[in-house]
Design an enzyme around this catalytic site. Structure first.
Site, mmCIF file in Angstrom:
data_model
loop_
_atom_site.group_PDB
_atom_site.id
_atom_site.type_symbol
_atom_site.label_atom_id
_atom_site.label_comp_id
_atom_site.label_asym_id
_atom_site.label_seq_id
_atom_site.Cartn_x
_atom_site.Cartn_y
_atom_site.Cartn_z
ATOM 1 N N LEU A 105 19.749 29.046 6.567
ATOM 2 C CA LEU A 105 19.212 28.333 5.395
ATOM 3 C C LEU A 105 19.917 26.987 5.192
ATOM 4 O O LEU A 105 19.281 25.987 4.836
ATOM 5 C CB LEU A 105 19.341 29.201 4.136
ATOM 6 C CG LEU A 105 18.533 30.506 4.184
ATOM 7 C CD1 LEU A 105 18.814 31.358 2.953
ATOM 8 C CD2 LEU A 105 17.029 30.229 4.302
ATOM 9 N N GLU A 122 12.288 35.623 9.210
ATOM 10 C CA GLU A 122 13.295 36.637 8.862
ATOM 11 C C GLU A 122 12.695 38.031 9.060
ATOM 12 O O GLU A 122 11.592 38.312 8.607
ATOM 13 C CB GLU A 122 13.754 36.425 7.401
ATOM 14 C CG GLU A 122 14.541 37.558 6.785
ATOM 15 C CD GLU A 122 15.829 37.939 7.527
ATOM 16 O OE1 GLU A 122 16.645 37.047 7.817
ATOM 17 O OE2 GLU A 122 16.003 39.146 7.822
ATOM 18 N N HIS A 163 32.183 21.075 -23.377
ATOM 19 C CA HIS A 163 30.771 20.761 -23.557
ATOM 20 C C HIS A 163 30.546 19.271 -23.307
ATOM 21 O O HIS A 163 31.343 18.467 -23.771
ATOM 22 C CB HIS A 163 30.332 21.106 -24.982
ATOM 23 C CG HIS A 163 28.915 20.710 -25.248
ATOM 24 N ND1 HIS A 163 27.849 21.445 -24.768
ATOM 25 C CD2 HIS A 163 28.393 19.665 -25.935
ATOM 26 C CE1 HIS A 163 26.719 20.856 -25.143
ATOM 27 N NE2 HIS A 163 27.019 19.770 -25.858
#
Ligand SMILES: Cc1cc2nc3c(=O)[nH]c(=O)nc-3n(C[C@H](O)[C@H](O)[C@H](O)COP(=O)(O)OP(=O)(O)OC[C@H]3O[C@@H](n4cnc5c(N)ncnc54)[C@H](O)[C@@H]3O)c2cc1C
Length: 468
Positions: A188, A205, A447
């Site tokens: 991948l 696959e 944050h």
């Protein structure tokens, strides 16, 4: 007279070179032998490092071509200079392998270039790359000879048109069509590289999902996103054979359960069906070192084989074939030799797939918990509800936290999303320290950052996520 060492490590990959450096730090007279011209093993030379260099470069190319319009940036005529991209990759590899050589010198590890063969416990024959041979002696021998790609019968690797990962890291042109056999992380990642550079990539696959060893939710989620980026998938499909024509390679495909055949044409075929332990030429059978049916050297908790004084670590023994796992084992093996009680928590070894988005995991999957009859609670949080993912325009994916239903202890964390590979470090640390989901949930996260999604998933375990 033969040179005598406290420790001789065979293999200078991430397992071997780290073991050698740590042994030297602990005051042991150490040598590390490798038949390659450069240190660093599979990982630095033909694995982790060159693949990540190409993933980074190809990602920038894909972004420059069409990934920035959402940010109000238009780039006309972004062109590929493949030779320059490959040269950069090679330079990164050279810099890092030389870095290992520097660390050997700094720590007084003797680096011996040549092929090693164990004559008997404590005795190693080394044939130098030039042909000369010598025998050296060691109180302890650590085998760290790694792994090799598994070939597919009927498809001989020529590293030009039918390639292993090694050839796929060094193609000199972008193939029009590439077939990738194997939907694991290597297929991948390298399929992503060539797809981004312009190949029409098809992944074949045998099983019914990609990333079959990861939590069942991750493979299908990644497949959807890679399909959107242009990669095609043929799941539950077997490669029954292949023919090398003048122009192309023609693969014969058939359903895994049997049925009608079809063909798939490709200019380059990447065979990425897995890796197997490598111990050829070490003379293990002659001296009686026991291996399991899969060819892995059998070791005790101390990484000792059945032969006293001979140890083994990394890809050549059981466990995930990962560079950082090999490193931890290298350190643990020599620290135990030095009398320390070093432990490795195999449940806290993360694994990462460096596609875009990335996939990362640590601990148990849901399937493993179900199979073991463990009661667990799940907390999930999507990146679409994370403020930083929104600002970055990278909202695909989610974080999933699995915690013990009775104790709240974190048993597994599975992430697909932007920078998942970086985020998994926090989850691995939490698991190493035996954290509960509430521990993560009550830890203040800056944050706006992506790791807030992990905090929210941990909150979701108790049904109290704030932002969803
Ligand atoms: C394309 C690709 C991408 C990868 N990406 C990642 C990744 O992103 N992250 C990750 O964690 N892992 C990744 N891996 C896996 C990683 O490379 C291995 O897990 C790791 O290299 C194993 O380390 P090791 O020390 O056990 O052995 P190796 O790195 O395989 O090193 C073994 C060394 O031993 C030498 N050797 C063998 N026999 C002898 C002998 N008789 N005498 C002397 N020397 C000998 C070999 O030349 C070799 O250099 C990747 C692998 C590939 C192929």
């Amino acid at each position: 007279m033969a040179e005598r060492y406290d420790v001789v490590v065979i293999g200078a990959g991430p397992g071997g070179y780290v073991a050698a450096i740590r042994a030297a730090q602990l005051g042991m007279k150490t040598a590390c032998i490798d038949s390659r011209e450069t240190a660093g093993g599979t990982c630095l030379n033909i694995g982790c490092i060159p693949s990540k260099a190409l993933l980074q470069s190809s990602e920038k190319f894909a972004e420059a071509k069409n990934g920035l319009t959402e940010h109000g940036i238009k780039i006309d005529g972004a062109n590929l200079d493949l030779a320059a991209m490959m040269a950069r990759k090679d330079k990164v590899v050279t810099t890092l392998t030389r870095g290992v050589e520097f660390l050997f010198r700094k720590n007084k590890v003797e680096w011996i270039k040549g092929s090693a063969r164990i004559a008997a416990p404590g005795r190693i024959g080394v044939t130098a790359n030039g042909g000369a041979s010598q025998e050296i002696e060691a109180k302890a021998i650590v085998i760290a000879t790694g792994s090799e790609s598994i070939p597919l019968p009927g498809l001989a690797i020529d590293e030009q048109r039918i390639v292993s990962s090694t050839g796929a890291l060094a193609l000199d042109r972008v193939p029009e069509r590439m077939a990738v056999i194997g939907g694991g992380y290597i297929g991948l990642e390298l399929g992503s590289v060539w797809s981004r550079l312009g190949s029409k990539v098809t992944v074949v696959e045998f099983l019914d999902r990609i990333l079959p060893n990861m939590d069942r939710e991750l493979g299908p989620a990644l497949q959807r996103l890679l399909t959107r980026s242009g990669i095609a998938f043929k799941l539950a499909t077997k490669v029954a054979g292949g023919e090398l024509g003048n122009e192309a390679v023609t693969l014969q495909l058939e359903p895994a359960k049997g049925g009608e055949r079809e063909t798939l044409g490709a200019d380059v075929v990447l065979v990425a069906i897995g890796r197997r332990p490598f111990a050829n030429g070490l003379g293990l059978d002659e001296i009686g070192v026991v291996r399991d049916p899969a060819g892995r050297i059998t070791v005790s908790e101390n990484f000792e084989t059945n032969m006293p004084g001979i140890y083994a670590i990394g890809d050549v023994i059981r466990g995930p074939m990962l560079a950082h796992k090999a490193e931890e084992e290298g350190i643990a093996a020599v620290e135990r030799l030095a009398g320390q009680q070093t432990e490795i928590d195999y449940d806290a070894i993360p694994s990462v797939v460096y596609t875009w988005p990335e996939v990362a995991a640590v601990g148990k999957t849901e399937e493993e918990l179900k199979a073991a009859g463990v009661e667990y609670r799940t907390g999930k949080f999507p990146f679409s509800a994370n403020a930083r993912a929104r600002t970055n325009a990278d909202t695909d994916g989610f974080v999933k936290v699995l915690a013990d239903a009775a104790t709240d202890r974190v048993l597994g964390v599975h992430i697909i999303g932007p920078d998942a590979g970086t985020m998994i470090a926090e989850a691995a640390l939490a698991m190493e320290f035996g954290a509960s989901a509430e521990d993560i949930a009550r830890t203040c996260h800056a944050h706006p950052t992506l790791p807030e999604a992990l905090k929210e998933a941990a909150l979701a375990v108790a049904g109290r996520a704030i932002h969803i």
